[in-house]
Design a protein around this motif. Structure first.
Motif, PDB file in Angstrom:
ATOM      1  N   GLY A   9       0.808  -1.216   0.000  1.00 36.03           N
ATOM      2  CA  GLY A   9       0.000   0.000   0.000  1.00 36.03           C
ATOM      3  C   GLY A   9       0.841   1.265   0.000  1.00 36.03           C
ATOM      4  N   ASP A  10       2.088   1.163   0.419  1.00 37.98           N
ATOM      5  CA  ASP A  10       2.977   2.332   0.453  1.00 37.98           C
ATOM      6  C   ASP A  10       3.833   2.472  -0.805  1.00 37.98           C
ATOM      7  OD1 ASP A  10       2.118   3.301   2.811  1.00 37.98           O
ATOM      8  OD2 ASP A  10       3.654   2.332   4.041  1.00 37.98           O
ATOM      9  N   ASN A  15      -0.142   3.321  -5.671  1.00 32.03           N
ATOM     10  CA  ASN A  15      -0.773   4.630  -5.479  1.00 32.03           C
ATOM     11  C   ASN A  15      -0.884   5.487  -6.735  1.00 32.03           C
ATOM     12  OD1 ASN A  15      -1.409   5.048  -2.539  1.00 32.03           O
ATOM     13  ND2 ASN A  15       0.700   4.309  -2.417  1.00 32.03           N
ATOM     14  N   PRO A  57       3.571   9.687  -6.145  1.00 35.02           N
ATOM     15  CA  PRO A  57       2.449   9.421  -5.244  1.00 35.02           C
ATOM     16  C   PRO A  57       2.946   9.183  -3.819  1.00 35.02           C
ATOM     17  CG  PRO A  57       2.872   7.525  -6.675  1.00 35.02           C
ATOM     18  CD  PRO A  57       3.777   8.618  -7.139  1.00 35.02           C
ATOM     19  N   ALA A  58       2.195   9.679  -2.864  1.00 35.79           N
ATOM     20  CA  ALA A  58       2.422   9.441  -1.438  1.00 35.79           C
ATOM     21  C   ALA A  58       3.746   9.969  -0.897  1.00 35.79           C
ATOM     22  CB  ALA A  58       2.320   7.942  -1.118  1.00 35.79           C
TER      23      ALA A  58
END
Lengths: 376, 80
Positions: A9-10, A15, A57-58
């Motif tokens: 998810g990271d 993402n 992203p992120a």
């Protein structure tokens, strides 16, 4: 297993949204243009890289507290970076050619018609569904026609911060494309005989004149157009440091180290505004088109004014010089020189073109001041 | 704002803006002309020919003075 899912998810892969990938490709294109094609590399490289960073992203580069957020907040939202750049440009500019032939200021003035005509065009574009430019937006877009990066960024940060990324990219792209955009317009509006006109040699300019010049410009701006004093004031400070001869160290810093440092951060900060949700809009296309129109109109009106002045002037004026009235120093002057040499291999117009060229810088700063005063 | 109203405002700004730019830079042209009259006479050292010229002028003056002095000296001498 739960840890693995959390780790997945990271990752960037999980993402990414499509817009970010498109913007990274735009960033890569800017990097390619800067490195392989040499188009304004000093700015397009940091802008392109900033664009890539902003779309990771992120990573949170542009979120509050992120690096690019701070750089933008400190340098552009406050208007400080473009002003520091303007000081450096002032320290790099020799006004000798303009002081020797002050009439050239009129060429720098008429080329600003590109700005004001585009302002009208941007408002007219509201008739097309999907466009909604306010008067402030339209003014910020129109300043692209001034072909002056720092001025465009300064005005956009004041009037339309949301459009800043697209406006800065358009301004610097078109400045890089001066050698491609201008010559066809210049040739279409002049005859070969007019392009061959040889100018009279410029008179020598005394040091005293060069020292008093920035002070005189500042004095007039204080009296008549205080809204332009941030830009003109910093420009005059840089120029005074250069010409007075008493502070060579400061002048060298302003035109080398300082402008280089600021350029890195200015580019990054502009790149940070190239996020997918802000850039991938129909308005960006409008801005790019309007920018090209602004630039072309500016070039054309400069050439037409030079032709008009040539009719009334005692000394001959080569109409090509008008094209240098858009700023884009010194690229526009070089283009004038090149097109002049194509018509007459013994006619070197470079020094003569520097006059309208630096007049264009002043002209677009004045136009920006007028727009700030009227719209801001 | 209505679109026609916005267009009218834009046209107004266009006209006013161009007039202002021309007036401002026109004033700068006048200021530069004055500046040329006030500070433009100064000779630029880079030209190179001018210092020689002025040297010759000084030399001529000095020569004239010496000639006159010698002439007068001789006259007074011959009177004696």
């Amino acid at each position: 297993m739960e840890g693995l899912i959390k780790l997945w998810g990271d990752t960037g892969l999980a993402n990414f949204v499509p817009g970010q990938i498109v913007m990274m490709l735009v960033g890569a294109l800017l990097l390619y243009l800067a490195i392989s094609r040499g188009y304004e590399p000093l700015l397009l490289l940091p802008i392109g890289f900033g664009c890539v960073l902003a779309n990771i992203p992120a990573a949170g580069f542009t979120d509050e507290g992120g690096l690019l957020w701070y750089v933008y907040h400190v340098g552009i939202e406050t208007g400080i970076f473009p002003l520091l750049i303007f000081m450096g440009v002032g320290a790099m500019t020799d006004f000798g050619a303009l002081i020797a032939n002050p009439k050239m200021l009129f060429l720098g003035a008429s080329a600003q018609f590109g700005i004001f005509a585009t302002l009208f065009g941007a408002i007219a574009l509201n008739l097309v569904p999907g466009f909604e430019f306010s008067l402030a937006d339209a003014s910020a877009i129109a300043i692209i026609g001034g072909a002056d990066g720092p001025t465009a960024i300064f005005l956009a940060s004041r009037l339309a911060p949301d459009l800043l990324g697209a406006i800065a990219v358009a301004a610097y792209s078109y400045m890089a494309l001066v050698p491609i955009i201008q010559p066809p317009i210049m040739k279409a509006l002049t005859t070969p005989a007019q392009r061959k006109i040889v100018m009279e040699q410029l008179r020598p300019v005394s040091k005293k004149e060069k020292v008093i010049f920035p002070l005189a410009v500042l004095f007039l701006t204080i009296l008549f157009l205080p809204a332009a004093t941030p830009l003109v004031g910093m420009f005059c400070l840089g120029n005074l440091m250069r010409e007075c001869g008493a502070v060579d160290r400061l002048s060298n810093t302003a035109q080398n180290e300082l402008i280089n440092i600021v350029t890195i951060f200015l580019g990054l900060a502009v790149g940070s505004k190239l996020s997918a949700e802000k850039f991938l809009t129909v308005e960006t296309i409008g801005i790019l088109v309007l920018g090209a129109v602004a630039f072309s109109i500016g070039t054309a009106s400069g050439v037409m004014m030079a032709k008009l002045m040539g009719k009334f002037s005692k000394t001959p004026i080569n109409p090509l010089l008008g094209a240098a009235g858009v700023s884009a120093v010194p690229m526009a002057a070089r283009v004038v020189n090149k097109v002049g040499l194509e018509a007459n291999p013994h006619n070197f117009l470079l020094m003569h073109a520097m006059g309208p060229n630096v007049a264009g810088v002043l002209g677009s700063a004045v136009a920006a001041g007028i727009l700030l005063a009227l719209v801001g | 704002m209505d679109i026609s109203e916005a267009l009218a405002t834009a046209a107004n700004i266009m006209l006013l803006g161009m007039v202002c730019v021309f007036v401002f830079l026109g004033m700068l042209v006048l200021a530069l002309k004055v500046l040329e009259k006030v500070a433009g006479g100064e000779v630029v050292p880079a030209v190179g020919v001018v210092p020689t010229k002025s040297n010759i002028q000084v030399d001529a003056n000095v020569t004239a003075a010496i000639t006159a002095a010698v002439h007068k000296f001789r006259q007074t001498k011959s009177n004696d």
